[in-house]
Every structure is written in C-alpha cells, then in structure tokens.
Write a protein that holds these residues in place. Structure first.
Motif, PDB file in Angstrom:
ATOM      1  N   GLU A 159       0.837  15.475   5.631  1.00  0.00           N
ATOM      2  CA  GLU A 159       1.148  14.591   4.436  1.00  0.00           C
ATOM      3  C   GLU A 159      -0.134  14.346   3.681  1.00  0.00           C
ATOM      4  N   SER A 162      -0.203  11.692  -2.007  1.00  0.00           N
ATOM      5  CA  SER A 162       0.551  10.371  -1.852  1.00  0.00           C
ATOM      6  C   SER A 162       0.237   9.167  -2.695  1.00  0.00           C
ATOM      7  N   PRO A 163       0.235   9.445  -4.126  1.00  0.00           N
ATOM      8  CA  PRO A 163       0.035   8.495  -5.065  1.00  0.00           C
ATOM      9  C   PRO A 163       1.232   7.446  -5.277  1.00  0.00           C
ATOM     10  N   ASN A 164       0.842   6.353  -5.917  1.00  0.00           N
ATOM     11  CA  ASN A 164       1.704   5.488  -6.157  1.00  0.00           C
ATOM     12  C   ASN A 164       2.373   5.380  -7.623  1.00  0.00           C
ATOM     13  N   HIS A 170      -6.049   6.956  -7.693  1.00  0.00           N
ATOM     14  CA  HIS A 170      -7.697   6.727  -7.668  1.00  0.00           C
ATOM     15  C   HIS A 170      -8.411   7.612  -6.753  1.00  0.00           C
ATOM     16  N   HIS A 173      -6.767   8.991  -3.519  1.00  0.00           N
ATOM     17  CA  HIS A 173      -5.698  10.035  -3.809  1.00  0.00           C
ATOM     18  C   HIS A 173      -6.191  11.272  -3.947  1.00  0.00           C
ATOM     19  N   TYR A 199       3.943  11.643   0.161  1.00  0.00           N
ATOM     20  CA  TYR A 199       4.897  10.575   0.502  1.00  0.00           C
ATOM     21  C   TYR A 199       4.314   9.541  -0.497  1.00  0.00           C
ATOM     22  N   GLY A 201       4.164   6.296  -3.150  1.00  0.00           N
ATOM     23  CA  GLY A 201       4.389   5.019  -3.197  1.00  0.00           C
ATOM     24  C   GLY A 201       5.457   4.730  -4.482  1.00  0.00           C
ATOM     25  N   TYR A 375       5.482  -1.939   4.140  1.00  0.00           N
ATOM     26  CA  TYR A 375       4.691  -0.705   4.211  1.00  0.00           C
ATOM     27  C   TYR A 375       4.608  -0.032   5.539  1.00  0.00           C
ATOM     28  N   ASP A 379       6.872   3.114   7.432  1.00  0.00           N
ATOM     29  CA  ASP A 379       6.134   4.242   7.912  1.00  0.00           C
ATOM     30  C   ASP A 379       6.722   4.535   9.132  1.00  0.00           C
ATOM     31  N   TYR A 397      -1.791  12.955   8.670  1.00  0.00           N
ATOM     32  CA  TYR A 397      -1.847  11.805   7.666  1.00  0.00           C
ATOM     33  C   TYR A 397      -3.310  11.789   6.805  1.00  0.00           C
ATOM     34  N   VAL A 399      -5.421  10.294   4.763  1.00  0.00           N
ATOM     35  CA  VAL A 399      -5.262   9.072   4.213  1.00  0.00           C
ATOM     36  C   VAL A 399      -6.709   8.322   4.233  1.00  0.00           C
ATOM     37  N   GLN A 403      -7.488   2.678   5.444  1.00  0.00           N
ATOM     38  CA  GLN A 403      -6.306   2.359   6.275  1.00  0.00           C
ATOM     39  C   GLN A 403      -6.061   2.883   7.789  1.00  0.00           C
ATOM     40  N   HIS A 406      -3.871   0.466   9.636  1.00  0.00           N
ATOM     41  CA  HIS A 406      -2.524   0.553   9.510  1.00  0.00           C
ATOM     42  C   HIS A 406      -2.130   1.795  10.272  1.00  0.00           C
TER      43      HIS A 406
HETATM   44  N1  ARG Z   1       0.597   5.568  -1.164  1.00  0.00           N
HETATM   45  C1  ARG Z   1      -0.310   4.972  -0.197  1.00  0.00           C
HETATM   46  C2  ARG Z   1      -1.511   4.472  -1.011  1.00  0.00           C
HETATM   47  O1  ARG Z   1      -1.626   4.610  -2.243  1.00  0.00           O
HETATM   48  C3  ARG Z   1      -0.634   5.960   0.703  1.00  0.00           C
HETATM   49  C4  ARG Z   1       0.220   6.511   1.625  1.00  0.00           C
HETATM   50  C5  ARG Z   1      -0.419   6.989   2.871  1.00  0.00           C
HETATM   51  N2  ARG Z   1       0.707   7.524   3.948  1.00  0.00           N
HETATM   52  C6  ARG Z   1       1.207   6.918   4.677  1.00  0.00           C
HETATM   53  N3  ARG Z   1       2.215   7.625   5.427  1.00  0.00           N
HETATM   54  N4  ARG Z   1       1.322   5.530   4.944  1.00  0.00           N
HETATM   55  O2  ARG Z   1      -2.257   3.816  -0.401  1.00  0.00           O
END
Ligand code: ARG
Length: 635
Positions: A159, A162-164, A170, A173, A199, A201, A375, A379, A397, A399, A403, A406
């Motif tokens: 995974e 994973s942008p929003n 940013h 990402h 994944y 956002g 969030y 997950d 993951y 990331v 995080q 998290h």
């Molecule tokens: N979209 C999230 C962000 O921009 C990152 C996701 C990371 N993956 C996850 N399974 N939580 O911060």
C-alpha cells in the motif's frame, strides 16, 4: 530452462561436474555467484569436515573487492577446540587447486576467497547476455515452496502513495510513491505476486463540504480539464468560508447574541448533512462525490504513469464498509479491547500492555461522541477486508514516520482483537521528511508541479551543450525523464528514515551521485554500443579470456555482485542499497574507459570488451528500472 542449459554447458567447459549440489537458497541459474558458493561449499566440507548446511549460508558477499569476492567468518562454522588462526592455517594448507578460486587468504578471523576472473567472466557474461532484463531477478524466492512452482507464489500487498482527494500531494506522498513503487518492483522480481494498493483519503465530512463548495464555486469545464487543481481551489475557498462562519459564531456568542441560526443552517451543518447523505448512500450525493473521485483518479493515473507506476486497486477510506466497522466495534467491545470514556469509545493501551509499552501507545479514540468513525477505525476494518479479499502472506504500509504511532496502534489493536497472525504479516515501511520542498514558483502543492519544474530545469541544463542537444530526438521528453530521475535519485540516496533537503540545484547536477549522472552513464554505454555496430550474435562469439586488464577484471567482479545486492535489498528494503551499488559500478566503469577502448582496438579485443560493456549496460539498466527510473539511450 534456457539459462540452465547454458550454465550446464559453461560448467562442463570448465570441467566442473553438473548438476551442482543443491543447497537451500542456492540458484546458480540466476545468480552466477551461487556457482562459487556451491563449489566452495563442496571443497570446504572436505577440508573442514563441517556440514555443508552450515558452510553454505556462512559464505558472505563483500562490499569491497579488496576483501575478496566471498568471505567465510571462521567462527560461524562452530569448530570447537582450536583458535580461528590455527583452523585457518590448517584449512589453507589443505585447500586443493580449484578451477574457479584462488587459494584463500586469511584476514583476522576470516577466510577470503578471490575468484579466478577469467572463469568468472565465462560464467557471468553469457549468463547476463542471455537473461537480459531478467538478470538480477530471482523468481524462486517468492514461491510458496521453492522446490515446486505448482504450489504458487506468495502474495504481498504494498500500500503506497495514498494521497487525499482535493488536498495537496505533499512530500510524504511523493516519498511513499517512490519507495512503494520500488518495493513493488523488488518483490515482483523476487517472484512474489504483488498487489499495489492506493488507499485514498476520500471520505469524511470534508468531502461533504467539498460538494457544497462545488455548488458555490465549481465550474464543470475546469473540473474536466484539471480536476486536481480545480477541486483544490474549491476546497481552499470553501474552507475560508467555513473559518469565517466559525469566527462569526464566536463573535456573536462573545457578544451574548444568538448564533443558533448559523449553527443550524450554516455551512458546517450543511456539510455534516451532506456527508450524512453520502454515508446513507443517497444517490445524488454519492454520484457527485464519485465523479470527483473518478476524475481525480484518472488524473493521478497519468502522473503515476510518468513514474512507471500503476496500481491494481484504488481503495480508499470510502471503501470501508459500514458492516465491517460495526463488526469490528462489536468485537472490540466484547473482548474489552475498547471502552466507553466520556461518551466516546477509546482503546486505553495502558490496560492492555504494562508499563512504558502501554503508555507509549496512548489512548486513541475509535468512535467519537456523535458516533462518527475515524481514520484509525477505518484502517482496522480495511485491514480485515484486505485479508478476506486477498489472503496475502505479507502486507506493507508505506507511510511517513509521522504516522508511526498510528500504525503501531493499528497493529496492536488487530492483535488484541484476536488476530495476532494477521498483525504479524503487516509491516510499516516508514520514512523521514523532505525539507524545503518548493519549486521556483513557490511552495509545492502537487506532484505535477514538481515534475514540471525539474523537467524545465533539466531542459536548461541540456541546452548548455548545443551540439549534443541537437542530437537528442525529443529533447523535451528526455528533459522530463531526466527531471524525474533527479527527484527520485535524490529521494533514494539516503536511508529512508533520514530527512533530506529538497535541493533543485544539487539534484539536477551532473557532478556527484545524481540522477543525471546515472542517466549519463547509461547513455554513454548505449552510445558505445551504437558506435561499435556489432550484432548480439557477433558479441556472443567473443573470446572473454582477453579481458585481462585489472580494470576489466574489477568491472567483472563488481558486475557479478548485482544479484546478491538485489537479494540483500530484500532484507534492507532500502532503495539506497541498489543506488549505492549502481554508483559504485558506474564509477568503476568510468575509470575503465581510457583503459578499455573499443575504437582502434583489434577486432578480437573489441568483441570481448563490447561483451563486457554490454553486460554492464544490462546491469545498469536493470538496476535503474528496479528503482523505477526510465533509462535514456541519448541525452
Ligand atoms: N491518506 C493518508 C495521508 O495522506 C495516508 C494513508 C496511509 N495509509 C493508511 N492505511 N493509513 O496521511
């Protein structure tokens, strides 16, 4: 099978018995150095009396050629009663004449083995020229049963990115995209079944707000042309309105006036209602949101393609099913993983793990007072959903380390819920920050802005050499690729966990270990090939024993390490492991050119050197593509 029979022929030619004895993790068909490991193991079992099963895995590769091509730490053989120095002396004395290796040398508690390079080149170079793009890969590693491919491949979910939606892409990402793309290539080359998951956002009250923003500020045409930027603009505007509304409420209340009409009918409440409609599957609300999502994905795909990246699954926070979350909430409550605290549902880790461990995991909220999921909640259910859907053997993951907590909480909760095996299959691949990431036009919002900017910069750099520039067929496309290489190589230069400074000048320079330098090294090899004008069939007849110069021999030895470097990277999971090697190789290469000329050499020598340069080009090309770069032929 083809590679196997060529190898058998080569070994017979060297009067070595075939087939080689089988050891676990020994794949001479794909890794020529394993021929040496296997051969040395046979000799060493005779010489030391130690079991082959102990010797084989103890033979280590080296980072520096001065230390030999393989080394054996004597204590690893666990021979009792004698000092390593005594054993070393005994074993060296007994060591027989070998067609492949010189008599070992002793350094401290190590035996060092140097390959006889004339034989190495006969095994290595044909193997590379035969395997081409596959050289360095090992399809056996990912098999469920390494001895039986009919049992299938192991499956890994990676995974990453994973942008929003409607928010800036940013640096976090960007790094996730680069590192995740690389890891996907690495595992695919190791024979795993790789599932690339993005994944997104794409869920929460803010997407209700975005829809309201579109009603107010949206423009259908702008949305179609540039969804990412347009949605972001709307998002910024509507958030300004929301801030103003909050200030207004604050002001009224401070003055003792009634603000309930804003609270009941204002933007915030409307957004809440809109999002509620989305969660209730209201057709219109969902359709609008799905359009934003689809158009964004379409645009993301174009950008990812420039980075040689694709995804198998565009998942996202919106894709987590309500039933799943209800099930998880139930389970957590029943197993007393969660508890109610001040109306909200939380997990108090200090009750589950004693001392520091529990404290450091803190007390995350699972469900807010008003019943909304978070969030972390999503997950938890998403992980279980993926487990059901994919039956994976491993999941990563990718990331940012911001995080860390998290993901630790996530894995710990899954374990507490009674799925410790599931948690154990998951791994957080974290990484540090990019500092000062801005383009010449200001701070970066989207990946496209960065890529455009470095591309333009590289175009300027290329134009400084007009003669060369004119020979490049499509200079803009090449500049684009070089720009992308600059960004990626700078990102992959250090260990993942390190922060680094985004430095446009440094990354686009030809001096130092940069993307353009690596591309230049590749283009130079391509140009040698073009100018020599020899066919693969001609090169295949080369007499490799003519490669006697120390520069040629060092290059051969460095090249032979590539499959081991790739295998080591499966342990480090660091792109820099590959990158550092490629720079070592290209440095060796560039110091060789003056000593190993093609033009002006006799035909026999020309063929042999061309075979060597060809092998070097294949390795460099494979390494670059493994990193996700697009090697250029001219620049
Ligand atoms: N979209 C999230 C962000 O921009 C990152 C996701 C990371 N993956 C996850 N399974 N939580 O911060």
């Amino acid at each position: 099978a083809a590679a196997e029979s060529t190898l058998a022929e080569t070994l017979r030619g060297l009067s070595l018995t075939t087939p080689l004895p089988k050891y676990p993790n020994c794949y001479p068909e794909v890794n020529p150095v394993d021929v040496y490991r296997s051969h040395l193991t046979s000799i060493l079992t005779e010489v030391t009396g130690v079991d082959a099963a102990i010797i084989y895995p103890a033979l280590q590769w080296t980072q520096t050629l001065e230390k030999g091509d393989l080394v054996l730490p004597i204590p690893a053989l666990r021979v009792k009663g004698k000092k390593p120095a005594e054993l070393a002396a005994e074993w060296v004395a007994k060591f027989p004449e070998s067609p492949l290796v010189h008599k070992p040398t002793v350094a401290a508690t190590f035996l060092q083995f140097f390959f006889k390079v004339d034989k190495l080149s006969e095994i290595l170079i044909p193997s590379i020229l035969k395997q081409q793009t596959f050289f360095g890969q090992n399809p056996y590693l990912g098999l469920k049963d390494p001895g039986d491919s009919s049992k299938g491949k192991k499956r890994i979910i990676i995974e990453f990115s994973s942008p929003n939606i409607a928010k800036p892409f940013h640096a976090g990402h960007l790094r996730s995209t680069i590192i995740g793309g690389f890891l996907s290539n690495l595992y695919e080359g190791a024979g795993w079944d790789v599932i690339r998951v993005n994944y997104l956002g794409d869920w929460g009250k803010q997407y209700g707000l975005l829809a309201l923003g579109f009603e107010k500020y949206g423009n259908e045409e702008a949305l179609q042309v540039d969804p990412i930027n347009h949605l972001y603009e709307i998002y910024v505007k509507i958030n300004k309105d929301l801030t103003a509304e909050k200030e207004e409420i604050g002001k009224l209340e401070a003055e003792g006036k009634d603000a309930s009409h804003i609270k009941n009918e204002g933007l915030d409440e409307q957004a809440r209602r809109y999002f509620k409609a989305m969660t209730d599957n209201d057709e219109k609300a969902i359709a609008q949101w799905a359009r934003f999502r689809d158009l964004s994905i379409k645009r993301y795909k174009e950008t990812y393609a420039r980075l040689n990246i694709h995804f198998d699954d565009y998942s996202g926070e919106s894709q987590v099913k309500q039933e799943r979350m209800d099930f998880a909430a139930d389970k957590m409550a029943k197993m007393s993983v969660s508890e109610v605290s001040e109306g909200a549902v939380i997990v108090d880790f200090s009750k589950h793990f004693p001392g520091k461990a529990g404290k450091s995991l803190e007390r995350p909220i699972i469900k807010k007072k008003d019943g909304t999921a978070l969030y972390l909640t999503r997950d938890i259910s998403e992980m279980m959903q993926r487990d059901d859907k994919y039956h994976f053997d491993k999941m990563m993951y990718v990331v940012a380390s911001a995080q860390d907590l998290h993901l630790k909480q996530l894995f710990a909760i899954i374990g507490l819920m009674g799925y410790p095996e599931l948690a154990a299959k998951c791994q957080h691949i974290n990484f540090g920050l990019v500092l000062g990431m801005s383009t010449r036009k200001g701070t970066v919002k989207f990946l496209d802005d960065i890529l455009r900017d470095v591309g333009e910069k590289m175009h300027e750099v290329m134009q400084k050499n007009q003669a060369k520039y004119e020979q490049v067929e499509n200079p803009l496309a090449t500049a684009d690729i070089l720009g992308i290489s600059s960004v990626m190589v700078q990102d992959m230069s250090g260990k993942r966990i390190n922060n680094y400074e985004f430095n446009m000048e440094a990354m686009t320079s030809f001096e130092g270990d940069t993307g353009p330098y690596l591309q230049y090294a590749h283009a130079r090899l391509c140009s040698i090939t073009r100018r020599a004008g020899l066919t693969p069939a001609e090169i295949a007849t080369a007499n490799l024993s003519l490669l006697t110069e120390s520069h040629a021999q060092n290059l051969i030895r460095v090249i032979s390490q590539y499959p081991d470097v790739v295998q080591n990277t499966l342990k480090t999971l660091e792109p820099t492991t590959i990158l550092t090697y490629l720079f070592k190789m290209t440095h060796t290469l560039s110091s060789s050119y003056d000593h190993l000329r093609i033009v002006g050499s006799e035909r026999e020598l020309m063929l042999a050197r061309m075979a060597l340069y060809d092998a070097a080009r294949v390795v460099l090309n494979n390494g670059m593509r493994l990193l996700g770069l697009t090697p250029v032929d001219r620049m």
